[in-house]
Design an enzyme around this catalytic site. Structure first.
Site, PDB file in Angstrom:
ATOM      1  N   LYS A   1       0.834  -1.209   0.000  1.00  0.00           N
ATOM      2  CA  LYS A   1       0.000   0.000   0.000  1.00  0.00           C
ATOM      3  C   LYS A   1       0.867   1.257   0.000  1.00  0.00           C
ATOM      4  CE  LYS A   1      -4.174  -2.107   1.711  1.00  0.00           C
ATOM      5  NZ  LYS A   1      -4.788  -2.686   2.887  1.00  0.00           N
TER       6      LYS A   1
ATOM      7  N   LYS B   1      -5.303 -11.478  -7.842  1.00  0.00           N
ATOM      8  CA  LYS B   1      -6.573 -11.799  -7.194  1.00  0.00           C
ATOM      9  C   LYS B   1      -7.676 -10.829  -7.598  1.00  0.00           C
ATOM     10  CE  LYS B   1      -6.941  -8.984  -3.130  1.00  0.00           C
ATOM     11  NZ  LYS B   1      -7.745  -8.852  -1.946  1.00  0.00           N
TER      12      LYS B   1
ATOM     13  N   LYS C   1     -11.475  -5.379  -4.669  1.00  0.00           N
ATOM     14  CA  LYS C   1     -12.233  -4.134  -4.862  1.00  0.00           C
ATOM     15  C   LYS C   1     -11.318  -3.090  -5.468  1.00  0.00           C
ATOM     16  CE  LYS C   1     -14.826  -4.926  -0.671  1.00  0.00           C
ATOM     17  NZ  LYS C   1     -14.103  -4.836   0.604  1.00  0.00           N
TER      18      LYS C   1
HETATM   19  P1  ADP Z   1     -10.804  -6.426  -1.003  1.00  0.00           P
HETATM   20  O1  ADP Z   1      -9.507  -7.188  -0.916  1.00  0.00           O
HETATM   21  O2  ADP Z   1     -11.589  -6.714  -2.196  1.00  0.00           O
HETATM   22  O3  ADP Z   1     -10.640  -4.961  -0.728  1.00  0.00           O
HETATM   23  P2  ADP Z   1     -11.367  -6.920   1.737  1.00  0.00           P
HETATM   24  O4  ADP Z   1      -9.927  -6.620   1.956  1.00  0.00           O
HETATM   25  O5  ADP Z   1     -12.355  -6.067   2.472  1.00  0.00           O
HETATM   26  O6  ADP Z   1     -11.683  -6.927   0.209  1.00  0.00           O
HETATM   27  O7  ADP Z   1     -11.589  -8.440   2.080  1.00  0.00           O
HETATM   28  C1  ADP Z   1     -12.654  -8.972   2.801  1.00  0.00           C
HETATM   29  C2  ADP Z   1     -12.529 -10.477   2.892  1.00  0.00           C
HETATM   30  O8  ADP Z   1     -12.597 -11.051   1.593  1.00  0.00           O
HETATM   31  C3  ADP Z   1     -11.207 -10.960   3.493  1.00  0.00           C
HETATM   32  O9  ADP Z   1     -11.458 -12.120   4.251  1.00  0.00           O
HETATM   33  C4  ADP Z   1     -10.391 -11.303   2.289  1.00  0.00           C
HETATM   34  O10 ADP Z   1      -9.411 -12.286   2.552  1.00  0.00           O
HETATM   35  C5  ADP Z   1     -11.450 -11.842   1.358  1.00  0.00           C
HETATM   36  N1  ADP Z   1     -11.044 -11.685  -0.037  1.00  0.00           N
HETATM   37  C6  ADP Z   1     -10.905 -10.523  -0.722  1.00  0.00           C
HETATM   38  N2  ADP Z   1     -10.533 -10.760  -1.997  1.00  0.00           N
HETATM   39  C7  ADP Z   1     -10.422 -12.115  -2.105  1.00  0.00           C
HETATM   40  C8  ADP Z   1     -10.091 -13.005  -3.174  1.00  0.00           C
HETATM   41  N3  ADP Z   1      -9.809 -12.545  -4.387  1.00  0.00           N
HETATM   42  N4  ADP Z   1     -10.066 -14.314  -2.922  1.00  0.00           N
HETATM   43  C9  ADP Z   1     -10.372 -14.805  -1.699  1.00  0.00           C
HETATM   44  N5  ADP Z   1     -10.717 -14.036  -0.656  1.00  0.00           N
HETATM   45  C10 ADP Z   1     -10.748 -12.703  -0.849  1.00  0.00           C
END
Ligand code: ADP
Ligand code: TRP
Length: 333
Positions: A113, A197, A200
């Site tokens: 980040k 991956k 968001k």
């Molecule tokens: P993002 O990474 O999309 O911003 P968050 O960080 O808020 O979302 O993640 C919320 C949950 O979703 C966490 O438990 C995270 O490990 C899971 N998660 C997010 N993206 C993935 C992905 N591509 N595959 C599996 N789990 C994910």
């Protein structure tokens, strides 16, 4: 016997996508049946990127409605908003005293980040894993259902919990373990843009809330190649990703059909994508309908958040009392 305790949260930074669902929320829905679950919306964590007040509010409501639409049941699990439980930030302060700059700076997500946004390397970002540890251990959680990307943060939570126990010569905090849906490895749902991956902030999400037309468009645009020319050749990453997603949402015999076609060099990616898009839409469409309904019922959402906050605070206050006693923070009056 007492049910094991489970904690997990998601930041309200946008619509939930298939990665969030299959990496985390799917486990929430399953675990609520046999564990004592606390599922929350990590609004404080989302402040590292400075959302506007309106965006923050809308994000919180969106994720709350999505939790409910996915089947998290407020009768079975405690659903709450992180900032409604101020005890968490109090524990965060205590934990910060035993979290070291070096270890925080070495965290992969911090480094990433900081590299992506060099103009916004704030202290909240640095101590993100400390706040996350506070979220988890304040309820003495044993299990944390999260996707693969959270593995290191969870490792830090174990480190901070263990360090506290050692420092104060107690066994107050269990060391929280990751939990996966089927007992296998932690999941990473790929994006359809070739590598990495689904996320968001990666701009490659397929959202539960998304219009089916848009989902079809996104899937049809997925990166592929000219197709294999040698029988039984290994799959390049973009193709592997397509298959990974298909394994998650489609019937096993459908996956097998395309897998065999690939091995024989007869695969038609257009057909595979059409099938994948339909299987995704079949899965998301009912959830989308429920999200739309729940979003209209603000009163219901407020009730859920209030009841959840009360339950979460009760558990948090009990732990915090023990923490303060151990540390020696006591009232003189
Ligand atoms: P993002 O990474 O999309 O911003 P968050 O960080 O808020 O979302 O993640 C919320 C949950 O979703 C966490 O438990 C995270 O490990 C899971 N998660 C997010 N993206 C993935 C992905 N591509 N595959 C599996 N789990 C994910
Ligand atoms: N860091 C998590 C994420 O980005 C969100 C989160 C905050 C969390 N606190 C938590 C997840 C506690 C599990 C437990 O996805």
């Amino acid at each position: 016997m007492k049910r094991p305790i489970v904690v997990s949260g998601i930041r309200p930074t946008g619509y939930l996508h298939l990665g969030n669902y299959f990496g985390a929320v799917r486990s929430f829905v399953k675990m609520q049946e046999s564990y004592n679950c606390y599922f929350f919306i990590a609004d404080l964590h989302s402040l590292t990127t400075h959302p506007t007040p309106d965006n923050l509010q809308a994000g919180v409501k969106q994720v709350l409605s999505e939790y409910l639409a996915c089947g998290i049941d407020p009768e079975k699990a405690t659903i709450f908003i992180q900032s409604d439980v101020p005890e968490v930030t109090e524990l965060y302060t205590f934990l910060n005293m035993n979290a070291y700059l070096g270890e925080l700076e070495r965290t992969t997500s911090f480094k990433e980040k900081a590299r992506q946004n060099p103009e916004n390397v704030n202290a909240g970002l640095l101590t993100y894993p400390v706040l996350m540890a506070a979220d988890i251990i304040i309820h003495k959680a044993q299990f944390v259902p999260v996707g693969k990307d959270q593995e290191q943060n969870l490792e830090m939570a174990r480190k901070f919990a263990g360090r506290f126990n050692r420092m104060y010569n107690c066994e107050l905090f269990p060391l929280p373990q990751p939990f996966t849906f089927d007992g296998g490895d932690m999941i990473k749902v790929p994006g359809l843009d070739g590598s990495g991956k689904m996320g968001k902030s990666e701009g490659n999400g397929i959202f539960l809330y998304e219009d089916p037309k848009e989902i079809r468009k996104k899937v049809m645009r997925a990166v592929t190649d000219a197709g294999p020319t040698i029988m039984n050749s290994p799959k390049p990453e973009p193709i592997e990703n397509l298959f990974t997603l298909m394994k998650i949402v489609s019937d096993p015999d459908i996956v097998q059909k395309f897998d065999e076609a690939y091995a024989r060099c007869e695969i038609r990616y257009g057909d595979m994508k059409k099938q994948l898009a339909e299987d995704i839409v079949n899965f998301t469409a009912p959830i989308r309908e429920r999200i739309l309904d729940i979003l209209k019922d603000e009163e219901y959402m407020a009730r859920v958040a209030k009841t959840g906050a009360e339950k979460a605070r009760e558990s948090a206050q009990a732990t915090l009392k023990e923490v303060k006693q151990l540390i020696g923070v006591k009232r003189l009056f």
